[in-house]
Scaffold this motif. Structure first.
Motif, short mmCIF file in Angstrom:
data_model
loop_
_atom_site.label_atom_id
_atom_site.label_comp_id
_atom_site.label_asym_id
_atom_site.label_seq_id
_atom_site.Cartn_x
_atom_site.Cartn_y
_atom_site.Cartn_z
N ARG A 8 31.73 40.36 45.52
CA ARG A 8 30.83 39.44 44.83
C ARG A 8 31.02 39.61 43.33
N GLY A 9 31.15 38.50 42.62
CA GLY A 9 31.31 38.54 41.17
C GLY A 9 31.92 37.26 40.65
N GLU A 10 32.59 37.33 39.51
CA GLU A 10 33.33 36.18 39.02
C GLU A 10 34.39 35.79 40.05
N PRO A 11 34.67 34.50 40.21
CA PRO A 11 35.65 34.09 41.23
C PRO A 11 37.00 34.77 41.04
N ARG A 78 40.15 30.86 45.66
CA ARG A 78 39.34 31.65 44.74
C ARG A 78 37.88 31.52 45.14
N PRO A 80 33.69 33.40 44.52
CA PRO A 80 32.83 34.41 43.91
C PRO A 80 32.22 35.38 44.91
N GLY A 215 36.85 42.52 38.98
CA GLY A 215 36.70 41.15 38.54
C GLY A 215 35.97 40.97 37.22
N LYS A 217 32.50 41.45 34.49
CA LYS A 217 31.18 40.85 34.41
C LYS A 217 30.31 41.19 35.61
N GLY A 219 31.19 42.29 38.65
CA GLY A 219 31.74 42.10 39.98
C GLY A 219 32.00 43.44 40.67
N ALA A 247 23.36 39.18 41.12
CA ALA A 247 23.70 38.88 39.74
C ALA A 247 23.32 40.03 38.80
#
Length: 275
Positions: A8-11, A78, A80, A215, A217, A219, A247
């Motif tokens: 889970r995170g930025e794509p 891709r 997230p 990833g 930010k 992730g 998040a």
């Protein structure tokens, strides 16, 4: 024992977990290092989230290392948030319906572990399901049935608590019918927004679970075993833990199965005992 990886995170491209790392999920499908069985060749699956609430999904019974479609999809998609799994069967034949991840609405679920005495527990577990969840059962694995039990117990509204009730119910039914209980359970599940994972066993042999940032930010990836040899990067999640990845980042808390009153368990088990 199966192997799995979730993110889970930025794509990112699925290949960053599934195919590219030195010890990728495909590598683990024929050379796992932290499992009883090094080969996980009884099928594979991926579930990924995009613009729609429900995840996309691709599963097959081929060994992951021999499927060119998996490699092509992992290179192009891709996402997230995604779940990927390679299977070593304990309960249920090698067929597509028994391959993880399992999906119900926006929820996806995959599991590594087993329920002892499942042949005796299957019917009372199924009897707990209402028509909606019983009719959603497509395969014959303990994993899918445990997922449906958690949905029945309220997974959509209280994910960790519902999973604790599902595991606790299975343990109590097992003790009532067989005199013993052994559940080994390391699972990941998601509604497309938050990624959850649980590592638990009734004995001292909970299947492994590791976490590492990926990833950027905020992730993170969660895996059955590390994807590379950078030992300082990977943190082993202790047994008896639940992980919540959203998040805000990664948070871990204690996981403990919830128990039903013994008289209620006896009543629920009665139809199975009458066979």
């Amino acid at each position: 024992m199966c192997r799995w990886a979730a993110y889970r995170g930025e794509p990112i491209y699925l290949e960053e977990l599934v195919t590219s790392p030195a010890h990728s999920l495909i590598e683990q499908s024929h050379c796992a290092t932290k499992a009883k069985t090094a080969t996980n060749a009884d099928g594979f699956g991926i579930a990924w989230y995009g613009d729609r609430p429900e995840p996309g999904r691709f599963r097959d019974v081929l060994p992951a290392w021999s499927d060119c479609n998996l490699k092509s999809l992992a290179r192009q998609i891709r996402s997230p948030l995604f779940l990927a799994h390679v299977r070593a069967a304990t309960h249920g034949s090698t067929r597509r319906d028994n391959c993880h991840p399992f999906v119900n609405g926006s929820w996806s679920f995959m599991h590594n572990g087993q329920i002892d005495h499942f042949d005796r527990l299957r019917r009372p577990m199924e009897s707990m399901l209402d028509d909606e969840h019983f009719n959603a059962r497509a395969g014959s694995t303990d994993s899918e049935l445990l997922f449906l039990l958690a949905l029945q117990f309220g997974l959509r509204d209280r994910p960790i608590a519902a999973m604790a009730e599902a595991v606790g119910f299975v343990e109590q039914i097992s003790r009532h019918l067989t005199g013993t209980a052994r559940v080994r359970f390391t699972a990941a599940f998601s509604d497309g927004r938050t990624l959850y994972a649980v590592r638990y066993a009734t004995d001292a042999h909970a299947p492994t679970l590791f976490a590492a940032p990926m990833g950027g930010k905020g992730g993170y990836c969660l895996v059955s075993e590390p994807l590379n040899d950078e030992t300082d990067t990977w943190v082993e999640i202790p047994a008896g833990s639940a992980v919540i990845l959203d998040a805000k980042g990664l948070d871990a808390t204690k996981f403990e199965p919830a128990s039903e009153p013994e008289t209620k368990v006896e009543r629920m088990a009665e139809p199975a005992m009458a066979l």
